[in-house]
Design an enzyme around this catalytic site. Structure first.
Site, PDB file in Angstrom:
ATOM      1  N   LYS A 147       0.842  -1.191   0.000  1.00  0.00           N
ATOM      2  CA  LYS A 147       0.000   0.000   0.000  1.00  0.00           C
ATOM      3  C   LYS A 147       0.876   1.239   0.000  1.00  0.00           C
ATOM      4  O   LYS A 147       1.757   1.392   0.870  1.00  0.00           O
ATOM      5  CB  LYS A 147      -0.904  -0.006   1.241  1.00  0.00           C
ATOM      6  CG  LYS A 147      -1.946  -1.097   1.213  1.00  0.00           C
ATOM      7  CD  LYS A 147      -2.975  -0.830   0.121  1.00  0.00           C
ATOM      8  CE  LYS A 147      -3.836  -2.046  -0.136  1.00  0.00           C
ATOM      9  NZ  LYS A 147      -4.841  -1.795  -1.180  1.00  0.00           N
ATOM     10  N   ASP A 167       0.085  -0.038  -4.672  1.00  0.00           N
ATOM     11  CA  ASP A 167      -1.336   0.308  -4.788  1.00  0.00           C
ATOM     12  C   ASP A 167      -1.599   1.590  -4.000  1.00  0.00           C
ATOM     13  O   ASP A 167      -1.473   1.600  -2.779  1.00  0.00           O
ATOM     14  CB  ASP A 167      -2.175  -0.849  -4.217  1.00  0.00           C
ATOM     15  CG  ASP A 167      -3.672  -0.607  -4.309  1.00  0.00           C
ATOM     16  OD1 ASP A 167      -4.084   0.459  -4.813  1.00  0.00           O
ATOM     17  OD2 ASP A 167      -4.438  -1.492  -3.869  1.00  0.00           O
ATOM     18  N   GLU A 226      -1.088   0.269  -9.014  1.00  0.00           N
ATOM     19  CA  GLU A 226      -2.548   0.110  -8.956  1.00  0.00           C
ATOM     20  C   GLU A 226      -3.218   1.385  -8.475  1.00  0.00           C
ATOM     21  O   GLU A 226      -2.760   2.010  -7.514  1.00  0.00           O
ATOM     22  CB  GLU A 226      -2.855  -1.063  -8.017  1.00  0.00           C
ATOM     23  CG  GLU A 226      -4.325  -1.388  -7.838  1.00  0.00           C
ATOM     24  CD  GLU A 226      -4.496  -2.724  -7.110  1.00  0.00           C
ATOM     25  OE1 GLU A 226      -3.657  -3.635  -7.291  1.00  0.00           O
ATOM     26  OE2 GLU A 226      -5.463  -2.856  -6.335  1.00  0.00           O
ATOM     27  N   GLU A 285     -11.178  -1.755  -9.722  1.00  0.00           N
ATOM     28  CA  GLU A 285     -12.044  -2.200  -8.628  1.00  0.00           C
ATOM     29  C   GLU A 285     -13.174  -1.216  -8.375  1.00  0.00           C
ATOM     30  O   GLU A 285     -14.138  -1.553  -7.689  1.00  0.00           O
ATOM     31  CB  GLU A 285     -11.226  -2.436  -7.355  1.00  0.00           C
ATOM     32  CG  GLU A 285     -10.626  -1.188  -6.764  1.00  0.00           C
ATOM     33  CD  GLU A 285      -9.666  -1.494  -5.603  1.00  0.00           C
ATOM     34  OE1 GLU A 285      -8.523  -1.860  -5.883  1.00  0.00           O
ATOM     35  OE2 GLU A 285     -10.072  -1.350  -4.454  1.00  0.00           O
ATOM     36  N   ASP A 302     -13.721  -6.230  -9.808  1.00  0.00           N
ATOM     37  CA  ASP A 302     -14.055  -7.070  -8.663  1.00  0.00           C
ATOM     38  C   ASP A 302     -15.316  -7.842  -9.022  1.00  0.00           C
ATOM     39  O   ASP A 302     -16.341  -7.230  -9.339  1.00  0.00           O
ATOM     40  CB  ASP A 302     -14.268  -6.217  -7.408  1.00  0.00           C
ATOM     41  CG  ASP A 302     -14.379  -7.086  -6.158  1.00  0.00           C
ATOM     42  OD1 ASP A 302     -15.219  -8.011  -6.150  1.00  0.00           O
ATOM     43  OD2 ASP A 302     -13.627  -6.856  -5.198  1.00  0.00           O
ATOM     44  N   HIS A 355      -9.777  -8.173  -8.902  1.00  0.00           N
ATOM     45  CA  HIS A 355      -9.649  -7.626  -7.549  1.00  0.00           C
ATOM     46  C   HIS A 355     -10.466  -8.497  -6.605  1.00  0.00           C
ATOM     47  O   HIS A 355     -11.582  -8.917  -6.953  1.00  0.00           O
ATOM     48  CB  HIS A 355     -10.187  -6.198  -7.527  1.00  0.00           C
ATOM     49  CG  HIS A 355     -10.238  -5.571  -6.161  1.00  0.00           C
ATOM     50  ND1 HIS A 355     -11.387  -5.512  -5.406  1.00  0.00           N
ATOM     51  CD2 HIS A 355      -9.272  -4.998  -5.422  1.00  0.00           C
ATOM     52  CE1 HIS A 355     -11.127  -4.907  -4.256  1.00  0.00           C
ATOM     53  NE2 HIS A 355      -9.847  -4.581  -4.237  1.00  0.00           N
ATOM     54  N   GLU A 387      -5.719 -12.514  -6.205  1.00  0.00           N
ATOM     55  CA  GLU A 387      -5.387 -11.613  -5.098  1.00  0.00           C
ATOM     56  C   GLU A 387      -5.829 -12.283  -3.804  1.00  0.00           C
ATOM     57  O   GLU A 387      -7.025 -12.564  -3.621  1.00  0.00           O
ATOM     58  CB  GLU A 387      -6.092 -10.262  -5.269  1.00  0.00           C
ATOM     59  CG  GLU A 387      -5.848  -9.353  -4.070  1.00  0.00           C
ATOM     60  CD  GLU A 387      -6.304  -7.912  -4.282  1.00  0.00           C
ATOM     61  OE1 GLU A 387      -7.146  -7.658  -5.160  1.00  0.00           O
ATOM     62  OE2 GLU A 387      -5.800  -7.039  -3.546  1.00  0.00           O
TER      63      GLU A 387
END
Ligand code: CA
Length: 376
Positions: A166, A194, A220, A246, A269, A296, A329
């Site tokens: 992250k 991300d 991402e 996503e 997603d 996702h 994921e």
């Protein structure tokens, strides 16, 4: 077979160790599970990504359109519900609600026919999938460089071939943490970043240029999902592949993403973009545009099982002796509901996850967990 009941289960559990990403801190984990019951005694399960109170309201609103209908008519029911709510919800919670319903209908279809969903979607093209570890969030205390490097190394030692960090906490700090992680996991393990769309294109490009020598698998959600021009600017400014999706919905939303040339790796997603029916259509579109598709996943074992059923039928494109295979994921963060909801939880073995082979999603929901975590 007719649908006799549609239930929206809101579940929630507190976390013993809250964690943060670039835009918020999690103190609890929530889930919204869809249960569709039929007159033949079969039950289908689905899950919605998104705020549970709102997706539950959406599913309740669809209920009159589902009761008494044949659950095997998945595409017809999808079109009917989409058309009924089109004026008010082409994106967001309406489609997230529809996603959970669609997944539950596919689970029912598989159970009725005695086959896993991927067999009904033309597969399998593969029976197991390599997973990457999603984790590496910020904790309330400690030095992120130290604890994130340690956490990333543990994933690689557990067999994961790739990990996702992250970012979005400030360009300088992100660059330092990313470099520390690459140092910690070595040159062979995959490393993705991300930003959860916490940056504008200026900051995203600055970060990309500072870390692109670290062999980053993808960047991402560098910028907000509405900012397709920002996506294109980031994509033009860096050699790092740009990923996202996503926060996008249905074939119509992804048409804009694909035709605008905004993204290298599409990440719809399954529990948000429109369910398995729609995810398969979006995946077929991505192939036509030469764009990779890596679903996702953020939810319970129901969401993971739905992603695995789709992953079993996603072609490796282009066809090759050693193609680039799509990845699963696999969230490694604390989620008490996820850990308890399935009788037989989905696990990885040295970073590889088997596609469930039982009928439908190939999972069994533990009703005691459904009751235990219910929001009352
Ligand atoms: Ca993400």
């Amino acid at each position: 077979m007719k649908i006799t009941e549609v239930r929206a289960h809101r579940l929630e559990a507190p976390l013993s160790e809250p964690f943060s990403y670039a835009r918020a801190r999690y103190g609890t984990r929530a889930a919204m599970i869809v249960e569709i019951v039929t007159d033949e005694g079969l039950t289908g399960w689905g899950e919605c990504y998104g705020p549970a109170s709102l997706t539950a309201a959406a599913v309740e609103a669809f209920r009159p359109q589902l009761l008494g209908e044949d659950p095997l008519r998945t595409d017809w029911l999808w079109q009917e519900i989409y058309a009924r709510f089109r004026d008010h919800g082409q994106k967001g919670v309406v489609i997230q609600g529809l996603s959970g319903v669609d997944i539950a209908l596919w689970d029912l279809k598989g159970k009725k026919l005695g086959l896993p969903i991927h067999r009904l979607m033309g597969g399998p093209l593969r029976s197991e999938v390599r997973a990457y570890a999603t984790g590496l969030y910020r904790r309330d205390e400690g030095d992120p460089i130290a604890y994130l490097a340690e956490e990333a190394s543990a994933y690689v030692e557990a067999g994961f071939g790739a990990v996702k960090l992250k970012v979005g906490f400030g360009v300088e700090e992100d660059a330092a943490v990313t470099a520390a992680l690459r140092e910690a996991i070595g040159p062979k393990a995959g490393l993705m970043i991300d930003a959860n769309h916490a940056y504008d294109s200026i900051s995203a490009i600055r970060l990309a240029r500072k870390v692109e020598h670290l062999d980053i698998g993808w960047f991402e959600e560098p910028v907000p999902p509405e900012d397709l021009a920002g996506y294109r600017a980031v994509r033009a400014a860096t050699s790092i592949p740009v990923a996202g999706g996503e926060c996008e919905f249905t074939r119509y939303g992804f048409r804009e993403v694909l035709t605008s040339g905004s993204i290298d790796i599409l990440q719809p997603d399954t529990c948000a973009a429109g369910g398995l029916s729609e995810a398969k259509k979006i995946a077929d579109m991505s192939i036509a545009f030469g764009v990779r598709y890596v679903p996702h996943v953020w939810g319970t074992g129901i969401a993971t099982a739905a992603a695995l059923q789709l992953l079993a039928v996603l072609p490796a494109t282009p066809s090759a002796l050693r193609p680039v295979e799509p990845m699963l994921e696999l969230d490694q963060t604390q989620h008490p509901v996820r850990d308890a909801l399935l009788v037989d939880p989905i696990r990885h073995q040295r970073g590889v996850v088997s596609v469930p082979q039982g009928p439908g999603l190939g999972i069994e929901v533990d009703r005691a967990a459904l009751d235990h975590f219910a929001v009352r």
